[in-house]
Design a protein around this motif. Sequence first.
Motif, PDB file in Angstrom:
ATOM      1  N   HIS A 196       0.839  -1.196   0.000  1.00 54.53           N
ATOM      2  CA  HIS A 196       0.000   0.000   0.000  1.00 54.53           C
ATOM      3  C   HIS A 196       0.878   1.251   0.000  1.00 54.53           C
ATOM      4  CE1 HIS A 196      -3.852  -2.027   1.816  1.00 54.53           C
ATOM      5  NE2 HIS A 196      -3.597  -2.392   0.573  1.00 54.53           N
ATOM      6  N   VAL A 197       0.374   2.323  -0.566  1.00 56.88           N
ATOM      7  CA  VAL A 197       1.095   3.591  -0.599  1.00 56.88           C
ATOM      8  C   VAL A 197       0.542   4.518   0.472  1.00 56.88           C
ATOM      9  CG1 VAL A 197       1.588   5.670  -1.964  1.00 56.88           C
ATOM     10  CG2 VAL A 197       1.677   3.409  -3.049  1.00 56.88           C
ATOM     11  N   VAL A 198       1.437   5.104   1.266  1.00 57.95           N
ATOM     12  CA  VAL A 198       1.081   6.089   2.282  1.00 57.95           C
ATOM     13  C   VAL A 198       1.821   7.383   1.954  1.00 57.95           C
ATOM     14  CG1 VAL A 198       1.240   6.729   4.720  1.00 57.95           C
ATOM     15  CG2 VAL A 198       0.637   4.378   4.075  1.00 57.95           C
ATOM     16  N   SER A 199       1.086   8.486   1.868  1.00 59.25           N
ATOM     17  CA  SER A 199       1.668   9.755   1.446  1.00 59.25           C
ATOM     18  C   SER A 199       1.911  10.693   2.625  1.00 59.25           C
ATOM     19  CB  SER A 199       0.752  10.442   0.426  1.00 59.25           C
ATOM     20  OG  SER A 199       0.518   9.608  -0.687  1.00 59.25           O
ATOM     21  N   VAL A 200       2.849  11.620   2.412  1.00 56.80           N
ATOM     22  CA  VAL A 200       3.165  12.637   3.424  1.00 56.80           C
ATOM     23  C   VAL A 200       3.225  13.989   2.722  1.00 56.80           C
ATOM     24  CG1 VAL A 200       4.813  13.430   5.159  1.00 56.80           C
ATOM     25  CG2 VAL A 200       4.539  10.966   4.724  1.00 56.80           C
ATOM     26  N   LEU A 201       2.417  14.924   3.204  1.00 54.86           N
ATOM     27  CA  LEU A 201       2.406  16.289   2.672  1.00 54.86           C
ATOM     28  C   LEU A 201       2.738  17.221   3.829  1.00 54.86           C
ATOM     29  CD1 LEU A 201       1.789  18.201   0.256  1.00 54.86           C
ATOM     30  CD2 LEU A 201      -0.583  18.235   1.032  1.00 54.86           C
ATOM     31  N   LYS A 203      -3.432   5.249   0.045  1.00 55.89           N
ATOM     32  CA  LYS A 203      -4.479   4.815   0.984  1.00 55.89           C
ATOM     33  C   LYS A 203      -4.670   5.798   2.135  1.00 55.89           C
ATOM     34  CE  LYS A 203      -4.979   0.859  -1.192  1.00 55.89           C
ATOM     35  NZ  LYS A 203      -6.192   0.600  -2.007  1.00 55.89           N
ATOM     36  N   LEU A 204      -3.584   6.495   2.501  1.00 55.41           N
ATOM     37  CA  LEU A 204      -3.633   7.377   3.663  1.00 55.41           C
ATOM     38  C   LEU A 204      -2.634   8.502   3.447  1.00 55.41           C
ATOM     39  CD1 LEU A 204      -3.873   6.301   7.365  1.00 55.41           C
ATOM     40  CD2 LEU A 204      -2.086   7.905   6.703  1.00 55.41           C
ATOM     41  N   VAL A 205      -3.006   9.722   3.893  1.00 54.57           N
ATOM     42  CA  VAL A 205      -2.130  10.880   3.720  1.00 54.57           C
ATOM     43  C   VAL A 205      -1.945  11.589   5.063  1.00 54.57           C
ATOM     44  CG1 VAL A 205      -1.663  12.980   2.409  1.00 54.57           C
ATOM     45  CG2 VAL A 205      -3.142  11.203   1.426  1.00 54.57           C
ATOM     46  N   PHE A 206      -0.681  11.760   5.467  1.00 59.79           N
ATOM     47  CA  PHE A 206      -0.350  12.578   6.621  1.00 59.79           C
ATOM     48  C   PHE A 206      -0.148  14.007   6.136  1.00 59.79           C
ATOM     49  CE2 PHE A 206       0.950   8.356   8.043  1.00 59.79           C
ATOM     50  CZ  PHE A 206       0.519   8.338   9.366  1.00 59.79           C
ATOM     51  N   VAL A 207      -0.844  14.958   6.757  1.00 61.04           N
ATOM     52  CA  VAL A 207      -0.862  16.330   6.265  1.00 61.04           C
ATOM     53  C   VAL A 207      -0.514  17.316   7.372  1.00 61.04           C
ATOM     54  CG1 VAL A 207      -2.219  18.080   5.053  1.00 61.04           C
ATOM     55  CG2 VAL A 207      -2.712  15.652   4.686  1.00 61.04           C
ATOM     56  N   ASP A 208       0.493  18.157   7.143  1.00 62.33           N
ATOM     57  CA  ASP A 208       0.794  19.222   8.085  1.00 62.33           C
ATOM     58  C   ASP A 208      -0.338  20.239   8.085  1.00 62.33           C
ATOM     59  OD1 ASP A 208       3.024  20.591   9.757  1.00 62.33           O
ATOM     60  OD2 ASP A 208       2.328  22.161   8.388  1.00 62.33           O
ATOM     61  N   TYR A 209      -0.603  20.819   9.249  1.00 64.40           N
ATOM     62  CA  TYR A 209      -1.752  21.726   9.369  1.00 64.40           C
ATOM     63  C   TYR A 209      -1.672  22.899   8.401  1.00 64.40           C
ATOM     64  CZ  TYR A 209       0.922  25.270  11.913  1.00 64.40           C
ATOM     65  OH  TYR A 209       1.834  26.244  12.253  1.00 64.40           O
ATOM     66  N   ILE A 213      -4.794  20.047   0.864  1.00 65.32           N
ATOM     67  CA  ILE A 213      -5.203  18.646   0.722  1.00 65.32           C
ATOM     68  C   ILE A 213      -6.716  18.526   0.593  1.00 65.32           C
ATOM     69  CG2 ILE A 213      -5.459  18.074   3.179  1.00 65.32           C
ATOM     70  CD1 ILE A 213      -3.885  15.859   0.441  1.00 65.32           C
ATOM     71  N   LEU A 214      -7.458  19.382   1.296  1.00 66.30           N
ATOM     72  CA  LEU A 214      -8.917  19.314   1.199  1.00 66.30           C
ATOM     73  C   LEU A 214      -9.382  19.688  -0.205  1.00 66.30           C
ATOM     74  CD1 LEU A 214     -10.072  20.787   4.638  1.00 66.30           C
ATOM     75  CD2 LEU A 214      -9.887  18.384   3.940  1.00 66.30           C
ATOM     76  N   GLU A 215      -8.716  20.664  -0.817  1.00 63.18           N
ATOM     77  CA  GLU A 215      -9.057  21.024  -2.194  1.00 63.18           C
ATOM     78  C   GLU A 215      -8.670  19.896  -3.146  1.00 63.18           C
ATOM     79  OE1 GLU A 215      -8.137  24.435  -5.613  1.00 63.18           O
ATOM     80  OE2 GLU A 215      -7.324  24.679  -3.584  1.00 63.18           O
ATOM     81  N   ALA A 216      -7.511  19.275  -2.889  1.00 57.86           N
ATOM     82  CA  ALA A 216      -7.042  18.197  -3.763  1.00 57.86           C
ATOM     83  C   ALA A 216      -8.002  17.011  -3.755  1.00 57.86           C
ATOM     84  CB  ALA A 216      -5.647  17.755  -3.340  1.00 57.86           C
ATOM     85  N   VAL A 217      -8.449  16.592  -2.581  1.00 57.18           N
ATOM     86  CA  VAL A 217      -9.344  15.425  -2.521  1.00 57.18           C
ATOM     87  C   VAL A 217     -10.738  15.775  -3.034  1.00 57.18           C
ATOM     88  CG1 VAL A 217      -8.068  14.313  -0.651  1.00 57.18           C
ATOM     89  CG2 VAL A 217      -9.947  15.861  -0.095  1.00 57.18           C
ATOM     90  N   SER A 218     -11.100  17.054  -2.998  1.00 55.46           N
ATOM     91  CA  SER A 218     -12.401  17.459  -3.540  1.00 55.46           C
ATOM     92  C   SER A 218     -12.447  17.296  -5.055  1.00 55.46           C
ATOM     93  CB  SER A 218     -12.712  18.908  -3.163  1.00 55.46           C
ATOM     94  OG  SER A 218     -11.917  19.821  -3.913  1.00 55.46           O
ATOM     95  N   LEU A 219     -11.261  17.201  -5.687  1.00 62.26           N
ATOM     96  CA  LEU A 219     -11.186  17.050  -7.136  1.00 62.26           C
ATOM     97  C   LEU A 219     -11.284  15.586  -7.573  1.00 62.26           C
ATOM     98  CD1 LEU A 219      -8.278  19.581  -7.901  1.00 62.26           C
ATOM     99  CD2 LEU A 219     -10.746  19.952  -8.125  1.00 62.26           C
ATOM    100  N   PHE A 220     -11.324  14.666  -6.589  1.00 58.50           N
ATOM    101  CA  PHE A 220     -11.475  13.251  -6.924  1.00 58.50           C
ATOM    102  C   PHE A 220     -12.846  13.026  -7.577  1.00 58.50           C
ATOM    103  CE2 PHE A 220      -8.401  10.291  -4.635  1.00 58.50           C
ATOM    104  CZ  PHE A 220      -7.409  11.253  -4.516  1.00 58.50           C
ATOM    105  N   LEU A 243      -7.252  10.791   5.806  1.00 60.54           N
ATOM    106  CA  LEU A 243      -6.400  11.939   6.108  1.00 60.54           C
ATOM    107  C   LEU A 243      -6.070  11.985   7.600  1.00 60.54           C
ATOM    108  CD1 LEU A 243      -8.199  14.721   4.004  1.00 60.54           C
ATOM    109  CD2 LEU A 243      -6.329  13.205   3.292  1.00 60.54           C
ATOM    110  N   VAL A 244      -4.783  12.192   7.898  1.00 63.69           N
ATOM    111  CA  VAL A 244      -4.314  12.328   9.283  1.00 63.69           C
ATOM    112  C   VAL A 244      -3.585  13.658   9.400  1.00 63.69           C
ATOM    113  CG1 VAL A 244      -2.810  11.394  11.077  1.00 63.69           C
ATOM    114  CG2 VAL A 244      -4.107   9.836   9.597  1.00 63.69           C
ATOM    115  N   LEU A 245      -3.939  14.459  10.400  1.00 64.26           N
ATOM    116  CA  LEU A 245      -3.401  15.810  10.536  1.00 64.26           C
ATOM    117  C   LEU A 245      -2.185  15.849  11.460  1.00 64.26           C
ATOM    118  CD1 LEU A 245      -4.096  18.726   9.583  1.00 64.26           C
ATOM    119  CD2 LEU A 245      -5.212  19.031  11.805  1.00 64.26           C
ATOM    120  N   ILE A 246      -1.134  16.514  11.005  1.00 63.51           N
ATOM    121  CA  ILE A 246       0.067  16.743  11.810  1.00 63.51           C
ATOM    122  C   ILE A 246      -0.041  18.136  12.425  1.00 63.51           C
ATOM    123  CG2 ILE A 246       2.580  16.986  11.786  1.00 63.51           C
ATOM    124  CD1 ILE A 246       2.595  15.144   9.310  1.00 63.51           C
ATOM    125  N   THR A 247      -0.081  18.221  13.746  1.00 65.14           N
ATOM    126  CA  THR A 247      -0.212  19.518  14.431  1.00 65.14           C
ATOM    127  C   THR A 247       0.904  19.695  15.453  1.00 65.14           C
ATOM    128  OG1 THR A 247      -1.675  18.544  16.093  1.00 65.14           O
ATOM    129  CG2 THR A 247      -2.723  19.558  14.186  1.00 65.14           C
TER     130      THR A 247
END
Length: 245
Positions: A65-70, A113-119, A125-132, A141-145
Amino acid sequence: MDELKPSPVNSTPLTPIAFLERAAIAYADCPSIIYNDTTYTWSQTNRRCLEVASSLSSYGIETGHVVSVLAPNVPATYELQFAVPMAGAILHNINTRLDARNVCILLRHSESKLVFVDYLSRELILEAVSLFPTDTKRPTLVLITDDAGADADQSSSASLTDHFSCSYEDMVDKGDPGFKWVQPQSEWDPVVLNYTSGTTSSPKGVVQSHRGIFIVSAAALIDWGVPKQPVYLWALPIFHSRRLN
């Protein structure tokens, strides 16, 4: 001579995870990360990575599986370089300077499958997934705070964690420090997926193996003449560090 072929008894797949595992034993109490008011030792970093890997497995993340980090160079980003492959998954670091359309293209192409996203990249990321497309499953989505500035940002938002399943620290807290990380079946198994910038044409994916990253890391240590227990100021964004253009 046929009996001398590689086997579990005489051969262990090369993997960059071995560097962290060794550091956690040989330099357990030495600092591994110093970031603003945050300091961890190598044993603490190893434990946190195992806990995140455990939580990833509980989310259904499996080998391949692919896990992304932004995210920029925050402690969580560093830990995820180990935690994701510890869960058997393939790490995908995303360039934080891309626009929503390109982030969407990469997430869909990689089947993340899952994306870790800095706040700070929350709106991106919300705009990106809205384009799906409506018939395409979106990644979790998991938030890094873990930056001090997140508190100020949270005060100006109704709910910073809306649309996110949990925070990064939640995954650390809920994870099992005794998790047995997933050994690669072969050192040629993929460990990281990166993309070219796409400035001249469509982004091109580059897959690298556990062996490849191990050899590059060992060669860099020799090439740069790294002394014992050095301290570095890391400036290059991590999403650049494993790219091949």
